[in-house]
Design a protein around this motif. Structure first.
Motif, PDB file in Angstrom:
ATOM      1  N   UNK A 396       7.784  32.145 -35.223  1.00  0.00           N
ATOM      2  CA  UNK A 396       8.398  32.357 -36.537  1.00  0.00           C
ATOM      3  C   UNK A 396       7.405  32.986 -37.506  1.00  0.00           C
ATOM      4  N   UNK A 397       6.210  32.461 -37.552  1.00  0.00           N
ATOM      5  CA  UNK A 397       5.220  33.002 -38.487  1.00  0.00           C
ATOM      6  C   UNK A 397       4.888  34.452 -38.182  1.00  0.00           C
ATOM      7  N   UNK A 398       4.781  34.782 -36.903  1.00  0.00           N
ATOM      8  CA  UNK A 398       4.445  36.167 -36.552  1.00  0.00           C
ATOM      9  C   UNK A 398       5.557  37.113 -36.995  1.00  0.00           C
ATOM     10  N   UNK A 399       6.810  36.721 -36.812  1.00  0.00           N
ATOM     11  CA  UNK A 399       7.941  37.567 -37.218  1.00  0.00           C
ATOM     12  C   UNK A 399       8.020  37.653 -38.743  1.00  0.00           C
ATOM     13  N   UNK A 400       7.951  36.520 -39.402  1.00  0.00           N
ATOM     14  CA  UNK A 400       8.084  36.499 -40.862  1.00  0.00           C
ATOM     15  C   UNK A 400       6.986  37.331 -41.517  1.00  0.00           C
ATOM     16  N   UNK A 401       5.751  37.156 -41.101  1.00  0.00           N
ATOM     17  CA  UNK A 401       4.642  37.874 -41.736  1.00  0.00           C
ATOM     18  C   UNK A 401       4.683  39.365 -41.414  1.00  0.00           C
ATOM     19  N   UNK A 402       5.107  39.710 -40.199  1.00  0.00           N
ATOM     20  CA  UNK A 402       5.230  41.133 -39.846  1.00  0.00           C
ATOM     21  C   UNK A 402       6.309  41.786 -40.706  1.00  0.00           C
ATOM     22  N   UNK A 403       7.425  41.085 -40.871  1.00  0.00           N
ATOM     23  CA  UNK A 403       8.517  41.618 -41.691  1.00  0.00           C
ATOM     24  C   UNK A 403       8.066  41.808 -43.138  1.00  0.00           C
ATOM     25  N   UNK A 404       7.335  40.820 -43.668  1.00  0.00           N
ATOM     26  CA  UNK A 404       6.842  40.915 -45.042  1.00  0.00           C
ATOM     27  C   UNK A 404       5.839  42.057 -45.193  1.00  0.00           C
ATOM     28  N   UNK A 405       4.942  42.167 -44.234  1.00  0.00           N
ATOM     29  CA  UNK A 405       3.908  43.194 -44.292  1.00  0.00           C
ATOM     30  C   UNK A 405       4.498  44.604 -44.238  1.00  0.00           C
ATOM     31  N   UNK A 406       5.478  44.787 -43.340  1.00  0.00           N
ATOM     32  CA  UNK A 406       6.047  46.115 -43.130  1.00  0.00           C
ATOM     33  C   UNK A 406       7.225  46.424 -44.052  1.00  0.00           C
ATOM     34  N   UNK A 407       7.741  45.405 -44.732  1.00  0.00           N
ATOM     35  CA  UNK A 407       8.898  45.617 -45.595  1.00  0.00           C
ATOM     36  C   UNK A 407      10.167  45.897 -44.812  1.00  0.00           C
ATOM     37  N   UNK A 408      10.324  45.211 -43.679  1.00  0.00           N
ATOM     38  CA  UNK A 408      11.495  45.407 -42.823  1.00  0.00           C
ATOM     39  C   UNK A 408      12.199  44.067 -42.624  1.00  0.00           C
ATOM     40  N   UNK A 409      13.395  44.125 -42.054  1.00  0.00           N
ATOM     41  CA  UNK A 409      14.143  42.893 -41.817  1.00  0.00           C
ATOM     42  C   UNK A 409      13.561  42.149 -40.612  1.00  0.00           C
ATOM     43  N   UNK A 410      13.956  40.888 -40.485  1.00  0.00           N
ATOM     44  CA  UNK A 410      13.366  40.026 -39.456  1.00  0.00           C
ATOM     45  C   UNK A 410      13.749  40.446 -38.044  1.00  0.00           C
ATOM     46  N   UNK A 411      14.936  41.022 -37.862  1.00  0.00           N
ATOM     47  CA  UNK A 411      15.303  41.450 -36.511  1.00  0.00           C
ATOM     48  C   UNK A 411      14.415  42.583 -36.024  1.00  0.00           C
TER      49      UNK A 411
END
Length: 433
Positions: A396-411
């Protein structure tokens, strides 16, 4: 046999329609975003193996019926194929292909040494007796032969299959192996009863993972589950356990839908009471006295904080997405939202916790069971849930932080992470010859 019967008699939705297109579009979108090598894109867009089996079974009345079974093995770059078997009228080759691909991304995202597979039998299990279902399962297992195996392809329960189904499969597989190999083949399937090598807690693992995903997301928003309202489509294994854990932390179930009915109570539906009711009512919620029956088409537009689609694919479409009021959707099922609907939801600032993250608790627990069997260990329930929480926290943390960093949705973030891991395996291994 504690089977949950689910069908697709909801507003005009054909479950398998467009699933393959959806998963390919999701994959292509993420692959282009991370500049995935074109050769690897070619490999991952197709399945490795597709097994279609027609097999006869004698019914209780002495007649013979011929069934069609499927097993699609998408990719095994990271390890043996892994994925469920479902018994449902909508099972076909396209659905199996899409679901197998989703399993590849799911196991990769979770950091498991597995690839992706999926399959099942095209039938409505409510039309058959327990003895007929046993013969169907055993005949299907025998027909699959060496296409499954503990280090090759490891099935698990899915829609309308359960631990009893897996027990029949394991027994059939072991009974038809050479005597010298029988003792090491118990882990040919996961999701078995605990008396024959099953993992304590496997029954609730998928629902527990859905609960954890919601809880972890809300924590990132500095919110808790207390007094959050939610609705669940599908009150089988996943839907029940997710609702059970959510309720224990103060969330309120206000709506439930299955093939038999759509129920609503703005004051809350007691999860335990509803579960007791379905256990004596052929696994159906219809007729539950402590909630109002409403029109099926109004389900997803109910006023609530969280939606958990935990039944079948393609349930949220462009036809009903714009009416959704909830701001969080946790995908307990595989592919419950089609791509056109997702665009609408994201535009409306609805957060989606994607299936390959949200419902990965089941395959993570399957990995634990596989390890338990290989190592001759017995894990306790608290061990299972603790390890599951730690594994999901990492994902979860890897997905959430990647999404936040890149400005993209979680999927998209989840796909990028999963695909990169597979890409790394291909780069390091190379291709044969």
């Amino acid at each position: 046999m504690n089977t949950t019967f689910i069908n697709d008699k909801k507003p005009g939705v054909k479950v398998s329609q467009g699933m393959m297109e959806n998963v390919l579009e999701q994959f292509t979108d993420a692959a282009q975003y991370i500049n995935l090598h074109l050769d690897i894109q070619k490999i991952l867009k197709i399945t490795n193996n597709e097994i279609v089996i027609h097999f006869p079974v004698k019914m209780d009345d002495g007649t013979v019926e011929v069934f069609t079974g499927y097993r699609v093995q998408h990719n095994n770059a990271l390890g043996p194929y892994k994925g469920g078997l479902r018994y449902h009228p909508t099972v076909d080759i396209d659905a199996a292909r899409a679901l197998a691909m989703w399993m590849t991304w799911k196991t990769s995202l979770a950091g498991l040494p597995f690839g992706g597979g999926k399959g099942g039998i095209q039938l409505d299990p409510s039309n058959y007796s327990i003895t007929e279902l046993e013969r169907i399962t055993r005949r299907f297992t025998y027909a699959l032969g060496d296409n499954i195996g503990p280090d090759h392809d490891i099935p698990a329960p899915d829609v309308n299959t359960n631990s009893q189904t897996m027990a029949w499969m394991a027994d059939t597989f072991m009974s038809t192996r050479l005597p010298a190999k029988r003792s090491v083949n118990q882990h040919v399937v996961t999701g078995k009863p605990d008396g024959i090598g099953g993992l304590e807690g496997r029954d609730r693992a998928t629902g527990y993972g859905v609960f954890l995903s919601i809880k972890k997301y809300l924590k990132k928003q500095n919110q808790s589950l207390l007094n959050k309202t939610f609705i669940v489509q599908g009150f089988g294994n996943v839907g029940y356990w997710a609702a059970n854990f959510l309720e224990k932390e103060g969330a309120v179930l206000v709506g439930v839908q299955d093939a038999s009915a759509t129920l609503y109570n703005s004051q809350g539906i007691d999860v335990s009471s509803l579960n007791d009711y379905v256990n004596i009512n052929d696994k159906r919620i219809g007729g539950f006295p402590r909630a109002e029956m409403i029109d099926d088409a109004h389900f997803f537009q109910l006023d609530c904080d969280i939606i958990i689609p935990a039944a079948l694919g393609n349930q949220i479409t462009e036809e009903n997405a714009s009416n959704i009021q909830a701001k969080l959707i946790a995908e307990g099922a595989n592919g419950p939202i089609n791509n056109n609907a997702e665009k609408i939801l994201l535009k409306n600032n609805v957060t989606i916790i994607p299936d390959i993250l949200c419902n990965s608790g089941g395959v993570i627990a399957s990995y634990f069971e596989w390890l338990q069997n290989k190592n001759g260990e017995i894990w306790q329930l608290e061990d299972t849930l603790k390890k599951l929480d730690l594994k999901l926290e990492e994902s979860f943390n890897s997905v959430f932080h990647y999404a936040q960093k890149e400005g993209i949705d979680m999927r998209k973030a989840a796909y990028c992470i999963a695909i990169k891991r597979i890409e790394k395996a291909y780069i390091q291994r190379g291709l044969f010859p």
